[in-house]
Write an enzyme that holds these catalytic residues in place. Structure first.
Site, PDB file in Angstrom:
ATOM      1  N   SER A   1      -4.958 -13.768 -13.969  1.00  0.00           N
ATOM      2  CA  SER A   1      -5.089 -15.070 -14.640  1.00  0.00           C
ATOM      3  C   SER A   1      -6.369 -15.763 -14.166  1.00  0.00           C
ATOM      4  O   SER A   1      -6.808 -15.549 -13.025  1.00  0.00           O
ATOM      5  CB  SER A   1      -3.900 -15.958 -14.274  1.00  0.00           C
TER       6      SER A   1
ATOM      7  N   TYR B   1       1.421 -19.293  -7.215  1.00  0.00           N
ATOM      8  CA  TYR B   1       0.985 -18.479  -8.363  1.00  0.00           C
ATOM      9  C   TYR B   1      -0.493 -18.112  -8.242  1.00  0.00           C
ATOM     10  O   TYR B   1      -0.878 -16.939  -8.357  1.00  0.00           O
ATOM     11  CB  TYR B   1       1.237 -19.268  -9.653  1.00  0.00           C
TER      12      TYR B   1
HETATM   13  N1  LIG Z   1       1.166 -17.550 -20.432  1.00  0.00           N
HETATM   14  C1  LIG Z   1       0.027 -17.862 -19.828  1.00  0.00           C
HETATM   15  O1  LIG Z   1      -0.556 -18.934 -20.053  1.00  0.00           O
HETATM   16  C2  LIG Z   1      -0.594 -16.902 -18.865  1.00  0.00           C
HETATM   17  C3  LIG Z   1      -1.916 -17.166 -18.460  1.00  0.00           C
HETATM   18  C4  LIG Z   1      -2.528 -16.295 -17.571  1.00  0.00           C
HETATM   19  C5  LIG Z   1      -1.848 -15.188 -17.120  1.00  0.00           C
HETATM   20  N2  LIG Z   1      -0.567 -14.949 -17.519  1.00  0.00           N
HETATM   21  C6  LIG Z   1       0.090 -13.762 -16.993  1.00  0.00           C
HETATM   22  O2  LIG Z   1       0.502 -12.951 -18.063  1.00  0.00           O
HETATM   23  C7  LIG Z   1       1.609 -12.166 -17.679  1.00  0.00           C
HETATM   24  C8  LIG Z   1       2.709 -12.273 -18.724  1.00  0.00           C
HETATM   25  O3  LIG Z   1       3.190 -13.608 -18.731  1.00  0.00           O
HETATM   26  P1  LIG Z   1       3.720 -14.316 -20.069  1.00  0.00           P
HETATM   27  O4  LIG Z   1       2.970 -15.559 -20.235  1.00  0.00           O
HETATM   28  O5  LIG Z   1       3.773 -13.325 -21.169  1.00  0.00           O
HETATM   29  O6  LIG Z   1       5.182 -14.763 -19.602  1.00  0.00           O
HETATM   30  P2  LIG Z   1       6.636 -14.295 -20.027  1.00  0.00           P
HETATM   31  O7  LIG Z   1       6.841 -14.425 -21.484  1.00  0.00           O
HETATM   32  O8  LIG Z   1       7.540 -15.068 -19.119  1.00  0.00           O
HETATM   33  O9  LIG Z   1       6.645 -12.756 -19.649  1.00  0.00           O
HETATM   34  C9  LIG Z   1       6.839 -12.294 -18.359  1.00  0.00           C
HETATM   35  C10 LIG Z   1       7.346 -10.869 -18.449  1.00  0.00           C
HETATM   36  O10 LIG Z   1       7.507 -10.374 -17.123  1.00  0.00           O
HETATM   37  C11 LIG Z   1       8.793  -9.764 -17.031  1.00  0.00           C
HETATM   38  N3  LIG Z   1       9.273  -9.803 -15.654  1.00  0.00           N
HETATM   39  C12 LIG Z   1       9.413 -10.886 -14.852  1.00  0.00           C
HETATM   40  N4  LIG Z   1       9.917 -10.509 -13.669  1.00  0.00           N
HETATM   41  C13 LIG Z   1      10.096  -9.168 -13.732  1.00  0.00           C
HETATM   42  C14 LIG Z   1      10.600  -8.195 -12.827  1.00  0.00           C
HETATM   43  N5  LIG Z   1      11.034  -8.537 -11.606  1.00  0.00           N
HETATM   44  N6  LIG Z   1      10.656  -6.906 -13.217  1.00  0.00           N
HETATM   45  C15 LIG Z   1      10.236  -6.542 -14.462  1.00  0.00           C
HETATM   46  N7  LIG Z   1       9.741  -7.418 -15.354  1.00  0.00           N
HETATM   47  C16 LIG Z   1       9.691  -8.713 -14.998  1.00  0.00           C
HETATM   48  C17 LIG Z   1       9.674 -10.612 -17.970  1.00  0.00           C
HETATM   49  O11 LIG Z   1      10.798  -9.904 -18.423  1.00  0.00           O
HETATM   50  P3  LIG Z   1      12.290  -9.993 -17.828  1.00  0.00           P
HETATM   51  O12 LIG Z   1      12.577 -11.437 -17.547  1.00  0.00           O
HETATM   52  O13 LIG Z   1      13.097  -9.405 -18.933  1.00  0.00           O
HETATM   53  O14 LIG Z   1      12.278  -9.150 -16.604  1.00  0.00           O
HETATM   54  C18 LIG Z   1       8.708 -10.787 -19.141  1.00  0.00           C
HETATM   55  O15 LIG Z   1       8.745  -9.662 -19.970  1.00  0.00           O
HETATM   56  C19 LIG Z   1       2.021 -12.659 -16.303  1.00  0.00           C
HETATM   57  O16 LIG Z   1       1.511 -11.798 -15.307  1.00  0.00           O
HETATM   58  C20 LIG Z   1       1.358 -14.020 -16.213  1.00  0.00           C
HETATM   59  O17 LIG Z   1       1.114 -14.396 -14.882  1.00  0.00           O
HETATM   60  C21 LIG Z   1       0.062 -15.780 -18.388  1.00  0.00           C
END
Ligand SMILES: NC(=O)c1ccc[n+]([C@@H]2O[C@H](COP(=O)([O-])OP(=O)(O)OC[C@H]3O[C@@H](n4cnc5c(N)ncnc54)[C@H](OP(=O)(O)O)[C@@H]3O)[C@@H](O)[C@H]2O)c1
Length: 245
Positions: free
Chosen positions: A134, A147
């Protein structure tokens, strides 16, 4: 690089960026397997086109079994995208439990996946690992102590591996999104400038993978802002971000 026919494992694909990217890769002709903990949500993303392999990345045994199942189902793994992540805003009291949860998912979880993927890709003398970090890892931000620290560590970890694994024919890509509309950000009550949809994020990452970009940062406005933020002197940064009373 042609994505059609590539065997791709997307970890953290039951929602958000991982789910959107998995769908985009599928659309571009890749053979995709998806993992996360929620089996029902995962099956819904997978539909009849992808393989769903539930797994909790904080458990090394589950990661090992999942990697074996995905490799058996797809006939190998060419590309792995590590998108699983955890975010909770740190309050004014430093919350050690929350800090450790971030470490367990974002850092140890990523390491568990790398521990399975690197030997496999070294053996086949080819592969690509795509880590979703990120822009929050670029500078320290109040509320993002846990984070941001894990995201900065991911950037460093992936850069080290990019150098280390080059002679083995393994590419390592670092993805640094700005704000994306997902389950992760729907809890946020603060402003999220330049926010993009998960579908836009999925397309940007798929393009970056096809171009073998070492670092994929989007949207461009956030990329520019954070590049500028990186050169702000430490003292000025802390003064600028201190809340006015
Ligand atoms: N959204 C943003 O603004 C943003 C910005 C920068 C970076 N990111 C990064 O992008 C990535 C995806 O985030 P997102 O925004 O798409 O959020 P999200 O919709 O909450 O997705 C997170 C994913 O991670 C999985 N997960 C969480 N804990 C886990 C575990 N212990 N084992 C296996 N899977 C797990 C969740 O599935 P389950 O709950 O089913 O396990 C879900 O599929 C993350 O690394 C986040 O830090 C997001």
């Amino acid at each position: 690089m042609e994505l059609a026919g590539r065997r791709i494992w997307v970890v953290g694909a039951s929602s958000g960026i991982g789910a959107a990217l998995a769908r985009e890769l599928c659309k571009r002709g890749a053979n995709v397997a998806v993992s996360a903990r929620r089996a029902d949500a995962l099956r819904e993303v997978a539909g009849e086109w992808m393989t769903a392999v539930p797994c909790d990345i904080t458990d090394p045994d589950q990661v090992k079994k999942a990697a074996e199942a995905v490799a058996a189902e797809l006939g190998g793994i060419d590309i792995a995208v590590l998108s699983a992540g955890y975010w909770a805003q740190m309050g004014s009291d430093f919350d050690v439990e929350s800090f450790n949860r971030h470490l367990a998912v974002n850092l140890t979880g990523m390491a568990n996946c790398l521990g399975e993927l690197i030997p496999r890709m070294k053996a086949q003398k080819a592969g690509m690992i795509v880590g979703i970090s990120s822009v929050a890892g670029y500078r320290g931000l109040p509320g993002s102590e846990a984070y941001g620290a894990t995201k900065a560590a991911q950037i460093n970890l992936l850069e080290s591996l990019r150098v280390r694994l080059r002679p083995d024919g393994i590419d390592v890509l670092t993805v640094c999104p700005g704000f994306v509309e997902t389950e992760m950000t729907e809890q946020n009550s603060f402003p999220m400038p330049f926010i993009v949809s998960a579908e836009e994020a999925g397309r940007a990452i798929a393009d970056g993978i096809a171009n073998r970009s070492a670092r994929i940062v989007f949207p461009w406005q956030m990329s520019l802002l954070m590049r500028l933020a990186k050169v702000v002197p430490d003292r000025l940064w802390s003064i600028a971000l201190t809340p006015r009373s």
